[in-house]
Design a protein around this motif. Structure first.
Motif, PDB file in Angstrom:
ATOM      1  N   UNK A  99       0.812  -1.222   0.000  1.00 31.15           N
ATOM      2  CA  UNK A  99       0.000   0.000   0.000  1.00 31.15           C
ATOM      3  C   UNK A  99       0.845   1.272   0.000  1.00 31.15           C
ATOM      4  N   UNK A 100       1.897   1.295   0.785  1.00 28.91           N
ATOM      5  CA  UNK A 100       2.791   2.457   0.800  1.00 28.91           C
ATOM      6  C   UNK A 100       3.485   2.607  -0.542  1.00 28.91           C
ATOM      7  N   UNK A 101       3.829   1.492  -1.165  1.00 30.04           N
ATOM      8  CA  UNK A 101       4.501   1.514  -2.467  1.00 30.04           C
ATOM      9  C   UNK A 101       3.587   2.111  -3.540  1.00 30.04           C
ATOM     10  N   UNK A 102       2.325   1.718  -3.540  1.00 25.74           N
ATOM     11  CA  UNK A 102       1.360   2.260  -4.505  1.00 25.74           C
ATOM     12  C   UNK A 102       1.231   3.771  -4.326  1.00 25.74           C
ATOM     13  N   UNK A 103       1.097   4.216  -3.073  1.00 21.64           N
ATOM     14  CA  UNK A 103       0.997   5.656  -2.806  1.00 21.64           C
ATOM     15  C   UNK A 103       2.253   6.391  -3.249  1.00 21.64           C
ATOM     16  N   UNK A 104       3.418   5.801  -2.985  1.00 21.82           N
ATOM     17  CA  UNK A 104       4.687   6.440  -3.341  1.00 21.82           C
ATOM     18  C   UNK A 104       4.820   6.618  -4.848  1.00 21.82           C
ATOM     19  N   UNK A 105       4.507   5.571  -5.617  1.00 13.47           N
ATOM     20  CA  UNK A 105       4.621   5.650  -7.077  1.00 13.47           C
ATOM     21  C   UNK A 105       3.688   6.730  -7.619  1.00 13.47           C
ATOM     22  N   UNK A 106       2.461   6.758  -7.124  1.00 16.00           N
ATOM     23  CA  UNK A 106       1.495   7.742  -7.626  1.00 16.00           C
ATOM     24  C   UNK A 106       1.885   9.173  -7.252  1.00 16.00           C
ATOM     25  N   UNK A 107       2.364   9.359  -6.045  1.00 15.19           N
ATOM     26  CA  UNK A 107       2.699  10.703  -5.593  1.00 15.19           C
ATOM     27  C   UNK A 107       3.953  11.233  -6.286  1.00 15.19           C
ATOM     28  N   UNK A 108       4.948  10.374  -6.512  1.00 12.80           N
ATOM     29  CA  UNK A 108       6.156  10.826  -7.196  1.00 12.80           C
ATOM     30  C   UNK A 108       5.927  11.011  -8.686  1.00 12.80           C
ATOM     31  N   UNK A 109       4.923  10.325  -9.242  1.00 14.75           N
ATOM     32  CA  UNK A 109       4.627  10.447 -10.672  1.00 14.75           C
ATOM     33  C   UNK A 109       3.697  11.613 -10.975  1.00 14.75           C
ATOM     34  N   UNK A 110       3.030  12.142  -9.970  1.00 17.33           N
ATOM     35  CA  UNK A 110       1.969  13.132 -10.177  1.00 17.33           C
ATOM     36  C   UNK A 110       2.438  14.372 -10.938  1.00 17.33           C
ATOM     37  N   UNK A 111       3.631  14.837 -10.639  1.00 12.64           N
ATOM     38  CA  UNK A 111       4.110  16.082 -11.218  1.00 12.64           C
ATOM     39  C   UNK A 111       4.343  16.040 -12.719  1.00 12.64           C
ATOM     40  N   UNK A 112       4.447  14.847 -13.284  1.00  8.63           N
ATOM     41  CA  UNK A 112       4.684  14.739 -14.723  1.00  8.63           C
ATOM     42  C   UNK A 112       3.386  14.778 -15.529  1.00  8.63           C
ATOM     43  N   UNK A 113       2.242  14.732 -14.836  1.00 11.74           N
ATOM     44  CA  UNK A 113       0.948  14.717 -15.512  1.00 11.74           C
ATOM     45  C   UNK A 113       0.435  16.136 -15.742  1.00 11.74           C
ATOM     46  N   UNK A 114      -0.440  16.335 -16.737  1.00 12.11           N
ATOM     47  CA  UNK A 114      -1.109  17.631 -16.895  1.00 12.11           C
ATOM     48  C   UNK A 114      -1.891  17.965 -15.630  1.00 12.11           C
ATOM     49  N   UNK A 115      -2.036  19.252 -15.343  1.00 13.50           N
ATOM     50  CA  UNK A 115      -2.654  19.687 -14.089  1.00 13.50           C
ATOM     51  C   UNK A 115      -4.024  19.063 -13.856  1.00 13.50           C
ATOM     52  N   UNK A 116      -4.829  18.930 -14.932  1.00 14.14           N
ATOM     53  CA  UNK A 116      -6.190  18.399 -14.777  1.00 14.14           C
ATOM     54  C   UNK A 116      -6.225  16.899 -14.496  1.00 14.14           C
ATOM     55  N   UNK A 117      -5.106  16.196 -14.714  1.00 14.28           N
ATOM     56  CA  UNK A 117      -5.063  14.750 -14.502  1.00 14.28           C
ATOM     57  C   UNK A 117      -4.371  14.366 -13.196  1.00 14.28           C
ATOM     58  N   UNK A 118      -3.822  15.328 -12.491  1.00 16.42           N
ATOM     59  CA  UNK A 118      -3.086  15.015 -11.265  1.00 16.42           C
ATOM     60  C   UNK A 118      -4.036  14.607 -10.141  1.00 16.42           C
ATOM     61  N   UNK A 119      -3.561  13.699  -9.316  1.00 24.31           N
ATOM     62  CA  UNK A 119      -4.368  13.217  -8.197  1.00 24.31           C
ATOM     63  C   UNK A 119      -4.270  14.160  -6.996  1.00 24.31           C
TER      64      UNK A 119
END
Length: 267
Positions: free
Chosen positions: A102-122
């Motif tokens: 669970x921590x790994x899933x959160x980590x991947x998503x949070x570190x990847x967020x900045x590369x997405x367009x603003x409207x697609x970020x979590x």
């Protein structure tokens, strides 16, 4: 957790590189410059709370299980062989990875967020916000998305890292003596072996956990090889190595100092 505070920028850089498409041909330096330019220096520490939570779960479990089983084996049969160390590392990594997914899933998503367009970020605020939102929006099972890939990688990583570190430490002890130089040398040897062996599984794990369609690790693996070529399985090699080597060194240095303080004041 203390070690992670120092190496988090390399872990974030590694994740960003692993998520780049087949047409991307970029270096570690250019990725870091891009992050700082678009997100600021603080962007290098995006997902730190998830990284710390991952250490508190996954690393606590894997190191605890490895050290406990190593000591019990040594008491009963003597110092394990190199093969025995690899087996103990594999067991510790598999169990620890399941606990820490669970921590790994959160980590991947949070570190990847900045590369997405603003409207697609979590835009998760922290790891606990991420855990809650994933559970509410996608179901609790999503927290264990990519468990197979995570466990597979962790078994390889821990067999290589813990087993090789222990063996290299034993072999170098007579030449270097006990101390930081020994820990550093053994850690860098273990880090090189670990990254070379585990990087393909790490790339697949990262893609699986960041995906929104629930793609399995076999499909992701085949897609990477077909669209990007076999070398893409080692994408992010350098930042991974520069993270794992120092992280191992710092972990053991901090661990020894904390142990010393515990036995001095806590017993």
């Amino acid at each position: 957790m203390m070690a992670t505070c120092i190496v988090q920028p390399m872990d974030l850089t590694k994740t960003r590189m692993q998520l780049l498409g087949p047409s991307a041909r970029t270096s570690v330096v250019s990725v870091v410059k891009g992050i700082v330019k678009t997100e600021g220096a603080r962007g290098l520490y995006q997902g730190l709370s998830a990284a710390l939570f991952r250490q508190a779960t996954y690393t606590t479990a894997r190191l605890g299980i490895f050290n406990f089983s190593f000591d019990k084996y040594k008491e009963a049969y003597g110092v394990p062989t190199f093969a025995g160390k690899l087996l103990l590392g594999t067991l510790a990594g598999g169990v620890g990875a399941f606990v820490g997914t669970p921590a790994e899933v959160c980590l991947i998503r949070m570190t990847a967020d900045g590369r997405l367009p603003a409207e697609q970020r979590r835009n998760y605020r922290n790891v606990f916000n991420a855990l809650g939102r994933i559970t509410r929006e996608e179901g609790v099972r999503t927290l264990w998305r990519g468990t197979g890939a995570t466990v597979s990688r962790a078994m390889v990583v821990n067999a290589a890292q813990l087993g090789t570190y222990s063996q290299a430490r034993q072999m170098l002890l007579s030449y270097l003596g006990e101390g930081i130089l020994l820990h550093f040398s053994a850690s860098m040897v273990a880090g090189l072996v670990t990254v070379a062996a585990s990087q393909p599984l790490d790339v697949v794990k990262t893609r699986v956990q960041n995906a929104s369609d629930g793609a399995g690790q076999v499909r992701v693996f085949m897609d990477v090889v077909k669209k990007e070529g076999v070398p893409a399985l080692w994408k992010g090699f350098l930042p991974t190595y520069f993270k794992i080597g120092p992280h191992t060194v710092l972990t053991f240095i901090f661990l020894e100092q904390l142990n010393a303080q515990y036995f001095k004041y806590g017993s």
